[in-house]
Design a protein around this motif. Structure first.
Motif, PDB file in Angstrom:
ATOM      1  N   PRO A  43      17.473  -7.661  -4.227  1.00  0.00           N
ATOM      2  CA  PRO A  43      17.117  -8.995  -3.721  1.00  0.00           C
ATOM      3  C   PRO A  43      15.765  -8.990  -3.007  1.00  0.00           C
ATOM      4  CG  PRO A  43      19.336  -8.357  -3.028  1.00  0.00           C
ATOM      5  CD  PRO A  43      18.696  -7.146  -3.629  1.00  0.00           C
ATOM      6  N   TRP A  44      15.017 -10.055  -3.227  1.00  0.00           N
ATOM      7  CA  TRP A  44      13.719 -10.246  -2.566  1.00  0.00           C
ATOM      8  C   TRP A  44      13.875 -10.117  -1.051  1.00  0.00           C
ATOM      9  CZ3 TRP A  44       8.568 -11.400  -3.483  1.00  0.00           C
ATOM     10  CH2 TRP A  44       7.872 -12.018  -2.447  1.00  0.00           C
ATOM     11  N   SER A  45      14.858 -10.822  -0.509  1.00  0.00           N
ATOM     12  CA  SER A  45      15.048 -10.847   0.948  1.00  0.00           C
ATOM     13  C   SER A  45      15.363  -9.455   1.492  1.00  0.00           C
ATOM     14  CB  SER A  45      16.157 -11.828   1.326  1.00  0.00           C
ATOM     15  OG  SER A  45      17.361 -11.484   0.671  1.00  0.00           O
ATOM     16  N   ALA A  46      16.093  -8.643   0.749  1.00  0.00           N
ATOM     17  CA  ALA A  46      16.405  -7.286   1.202  1.00  0.00           C
ATOM     18  C   ALA A  46      15.142  -6.436   1.266  1.00  0.00           C
ATOM     19  CB  ALA A  46      17.434  -6.644   0.280  1.00  0.00           C
ATOM     20  N   LEU A  47      14.288  -6.570   0.280  1.00  0.00           N
ATOM     21  CA  LEU A  47      13.044  -5.794   0.284  1.00  0.00           C
ATOM     22  C   LEU A  47      12.152  -6.208   1.453  1.00  0.00           C
ATOM     23  CD1 LEU A  47      11.446  -3.589  -1.078  1.00  0.00           C
ATOM     24  CD2 LEU A  47      10.411  -5.321  -2.515  1.00  0.00           C
ATOM     25  N   ILE A  48      12.081  -7.501   1.711  1.00  0.00           N
ATOM     26  CA  ILE A  48      11.297  -7.990   2.854  1.00  0.00           C
ATOM     27  C   ILE A  48      11.858  -7.417   4.153  1.00  0.00           C
ATOM     28  CG2 ILE A  48      10.685 -10.053   4.202  1.00  0.00           C
ATOM     29  CD1 ILE A  48       9.109  -9.835   1.599  1.00  0.00           C
ATOM     30  N   ALA A  49      13.178  -7.480   4.316  1.00  0.00           N
ATOM     31  CA  ALA A  49      13.814  -6.980   5.541  1.00  0.00           C
ATOM     32  C   ALA A  49      13.592  -5.481   5.715  1.00  0.00           C
ATOM     33  CB  ALA A  49      15.305  -7.297   5.509  1.00  0.00           C
ATOM     34  N   LEU A  50      13.702  -4.722   4.632  1.00  0.00           N
ATOM     35  CA  LEU A  50      13.510  -3.276   4.738  1.00  0.00           C
ATOM     36  C   LEU A  50      12.052  -2.922   5.035  1.00  0.00           C
ATOM     37  CD1 LEU A  50      15.846  -1.998   1.896  1.00  0.00           C
ATOM     38  CD2 LEU A  50      16.201  -1.820   4.368  1.00  0.00           C
ATOM     39  N   ALA A  51      11.120  -3.646   4.447  1.00  0.00           N
ATOM     40  CA  ALA A  51       9.702  -3.401   4.734  1.00  0.00           C
ATOM     41  C   ALA A  51       9.408  -3.694   6.211  1.00  0.00           C
ATOM     42  CB  ALA A  51       8.823  -4.247   3.818  1.00  0.00           C
ATOM     43  N   ARG A  52       9.975  -4.770   6.717  1.00  0.00           N
ATOM     44  CA  ARG A  52       9.769  -5.099   8.135  1.00  0.00           C
ATOM     45  C   ARG A  52      10.388  -4.009   9.034  1.00  0.00           C
ATOM     46  NH1 ARG A  52      11.232 -11.228   9.358  1.00  0.00           N
ATOM     47  NH2 ARG A  52       9.776 -10.894  11.072  1.00  0.00           N
ATOM     48  N   LYS A  53      11.560  -3.528   8.650  1.00  0.00           N
ATOM     49  CA  LYS A  53      12.232  -2.476   9.427  1.00  0.00           C
ATOM     50  C   LYS A  53      11.386  -1.210   9.449  1.00  0.00           C
ATOM     51  CE  LYS A  53      16.435   0.270   9.451  1.00  0.00           C
ATOM     52  NZ  LYS A  53      17.693   0.561   8.762  1.00  0.00           N
ATOM     53  N   ARG A  58       1.851  -9.223   6.154  1.00  0.00           N
ATOM     54  CA  ARG A  58       0.484  -9.580   5.723  1.00  0.00           C
ATOM     55  C   ARG A  58      -0.545  -8.669   6.384  1.00  0.00           C
ATOM     56  NH1 ARG A  58       2.284 -14.841   6.831  1.00  0.00           N
ATOM     57  NH2 ARG A  58       0.741 -15.006   8.477  1.00  0.00           N
ATOM     58  N   LYS A  59      -0.347  -8.373   7.671  1.00  0.00           N
ATOM     59  CA  LYS A  59      -1.260  -7.470   8.378  1.00  0.00           C
ATOM     60  C   LYS A  59      -1.215  -6.063   7.791  1.00  0.00           C
ATOM     61  CE  LYS A  59      -1.421  -9.758  12.846  1.00  0.00           C
ATOM     62  NZ  LYS A  59      -1.030  -9.690  14.263  1.00  0.00           N
ATOM     63  N   ALA A  60      -0.069  -5.674   7.242  1.00  0.00           N
ATOM     64  CA  ALA A  60       0.080  -4.357   6.628  1.00  0.00           C
ATOM     65  C   ALA A  60      -0.414  -4.356   5.177  1.00  0.00           C
ATOM     66  CB  ALA A  60       1.538  -3.915   6.681  1.00  0.00           C
ATOM     67  N   ARG A  61      -1.013  -5.475   4.747  1.00  0.00           N
ATOM     68  CA  ARG A  61      -1.612  -5.637   3.423  1.00  0.00           C
ATOM     69  C   ARG A  61      -0.584  -5.732   2.289  1.00  0.00           C
ATOM     70  NH1 ARG A  61      -5.981  -1.253   2.857  1.00  0.00           N
ATOM     71  NH2 ARG A  61      -6.479  -2.447   1.009  1.00  0.00           N
ATOM     72  N   VAL A  62       0.629  -6.177   2.623  1.00  0.00           N
ATOM     73  CA  VAL A  62       1.644  -6.443   1.601  1.00  0.00           C
ATOM     74  C   VAL A  62       1.295  -7.776   0.956  1.00  0.00           C
ATOM     75  CG1 VAL A  62       4.099  -6.922   1.209  1.00  0.00           C
ATOM     76  CG2 VAL A  62       3.408  -5.142   2.840  1.00  0.00           C
ATOM     77  N   ARG A  63       1.402  -7.840  -0.374  1.00  0.00           N
ATOM     78  CA  ARG A  63       1.100  -9.073  -1.107  1.00  0.00           C
ATOM     79  C   ARG A  63       2.284  -9.457  -1.973  1.00  0.00           C
ATOM     80  NH1 ARG A  63      -3.260  -5.844  -3.249  1.00  0.00           N
ATOM     81  NH2 ARG A  63      -2.367  -6.323  -5.267  1.00  0.00           N
ATOM     82  N   ALA A  64       2.542 -10.742  -2.021  1.00  0.00           N
ATOM     83  CA  ALA A  64       3.539 -11.278  -2.947  1.00  0.00           C
ATOM     84  C   ALA A  64       2.800 -11.772  -4.183  1.00  0.00           C
ATOM     85  CB  ALA A  64       4.301 -12.424  -2.295  1.00  0.00           C
ATOM     86  N   VAL A  65       3.303 -11.424  -5.342  1.00  0.00           N
ATOM     87  CA  VAL A  65       2.721 -11.956  -6.575  1.00  0.00           C
ATOM     88  C   VAL A  65       3.230 -13.389  -6.706  1.00  0.00           C
ATOM     89  CG1 VAL A  65       2.573 -11.701  -9.085  1.00  0.00           C
ATOM     90  CG2 VAL A  65       2.655  -9.667  -7.613  1.00  0.00           C
ATOM     91  N   PRO A  66       2.357 -14.364  -6.828  1.00  0.00           N
ATOM     92  CA  PRO A  66       2.796 -15.765  -6.850  1.00  0.00           C
ATOM     93  C   PRO A  66       3.642 -16.099  -8.071  1.00  0.00           C
ATOM     94  CG  PRO A  66       0.441 -15.603  -7.278  1.00  0.00           C
ATOM     95  CD  PRO A  66       0.923 -14.227  -6.985  1.00  0.00           C
ATOM     96  N   PRO A  76       0.849  -1.194   0.000  1.00  0.00           N
ATOM     97  CA  PRO A  76       0.000   0.000   0.000  1.00  0.00           C
ATOM     98  C   PRO A  76       0.890   1.251   0.000  1.00  0.00           C
ATOM     99  CG  PRO A  76      -0.041  -1.082   2.145  1.00  0.00           C
ATOM    100  CD  PRO A  76       0.754  -1.951   1.241  1.00  0.00           C
ATOM    101  N   ALA A  77       0.418   2.308  -0.618  1.00  0.00           N
ATOM    102  CA  ALA A  77       1.220   3.521  -0.802  1.00  0.00           C
ATOM    103  C   ALA A  77       1.780   4.074   0.506  1.00  0.00           C
ATOM    104  CB  ALA A  77       0.392   4.587  -1.517  1.00  0.00           C
ATOM    105  N   ARG A  78       0.996   4.036   1.576  1.00  0.00           N
ATOM    106  CA  ARG A  78       1.457   4.623   2.838  1.00  0.00           C
ATOM    107  C   ARG A  78       2.725   3.951   3.361  1.00  0.00           C
ATOM    108  NH1 ARG A  78      -0.144   0.592   5.681  1.00  0.00           N
ATOM    109  NH2 ARG A  78      -2.183  -0.356   5.519  1.00  0.00           N
ATOM    110  N   LEU A  79       2.885   2.686   3.086  1.00  0.00           N
ATOM    111  CA  LEU A  79       4.089   1.953   3.474  1.00  0.00           C
ATOM    112  C   LEU A  79       5.139   2.010   2.367  1.00  0.00           C
ATOM    113  CD1 LEU A  79       5.675  -0.043   5.280  1.00  0.00           C
ATOM    114  CD2 LEU A  79       4.307  -1.878   4.256  1.00  0.00           C
ATOM    115  N   ALA A  80       4.694   1.958   1.128  1.00  0.00           N
ATOM    116  CA  ALA A  80       5.602   1.850  -0.013  1.00  0.00           C
ATOM    117  C   ALA A  80       6.555   3.027  -0.140  1.00  0.00           C
ATOM    118  CB  ALA A  80       4.793   1.696  -1.299  1.00  0.00           C
ATOM    119  N   ASN A  81       6.076   4.224   0.097  1.00  0.00           N
ATOM    120  CA  ASN A  81       6.937   5.388  -0.051  1.00  0.00           C
ATOM    121  C   ASN A  81       8.121   5.309   0.910  1.00  0.00           C
ATOM    122  OD1 ASN A  81       7.546   7.946  -1.273  1.00  0.00           O
ATOM    123  ND2 ASN A  81       6.961   8.864   0.679  1.00  0.00           N
TER     124      ASN A  81
END
Length: 161
Positions: free
Chosen positions: A145-155, A109-117, A61-66
């Motif tokens: 890297p996928w893992s870096a994006l996941i880690a940064l989103a969690r941070k 998932r609670k923040a409405r992040v989705r992975a494209v399968p 979602p945009a609020r998190l993505a920026n």
């Protein structure tokens, strides 16, 4: 009449300042030159990139993505990011995830992040559509890297709580 795509050099993304319709076939070809599995959906008048082998995608979602985009950029791992027509959802294109599944951590998932399968697809704007590419694709630039994006989103989420 098709729009001319201008380039600043061999590693640049096409740009246009014209109000004419964008040449979707040229857009699909640009993505293919990046090595992305892309196609033109002529029926819907859109460009599609397929996930799983060459790249994967996360939709935020945009609020998190920026905030994630800024953090990714300051980490020198920025990669292509596109938005939907309303700029409510941002799609981050990443290097392929090497795990067996694309299960996301609970807080994402609670923040409405989705992975494209894997084997899914992402509708992407034309590469010259500067309004819907906060971070445009560039030739000879590796995907983050996928893992870096996941880690940064969690941070980013942890710093908000």
């Amino acid at each position: 009449m098709a729009t001319k795509i201008h380039r600043d050099g061999p590693t640049s993304t096409p740009t246009t300042d014209s109000a004419e319709p964008l040449d979707l076939a040229a857009g699909a070809e640009f993505f293919r030159r990046l090595g992305w599995p892309a196609s033109l959906d002529a029926r819907q008048g859109r460009l599609v990139v397929y996930t799983g082998d060459v790249l994967d995608a996360l939709v935020l979602p945009a609020r998190l993505a920026n905030a994630v985009a800024i953090t990714l950029s300051t980490s020198l791992m920025n990669g292509p990011i596109c938005t939907d027509s309303n700029h409510r959802w941002w799609t981050f294109l990443t290097a392929p995830c090497h795990r067996a599944n694309l299960e996301l951590p609970t807080e994402l998932r609670k923040a409405r992040v989705r992975a494209v399968p894997r084997g899914g697809h992402v509708v992407v704007p034309h590469p010259a559509d500067t309004r819907h590419w906060p971070q445009r694709p560039r030739q000879n630039r590796p995907l983050p890297p996928w893992s870096a994006l996941i880690a940064l989103a969690r941070k980013v989420l942890q710093t908000r709580h």
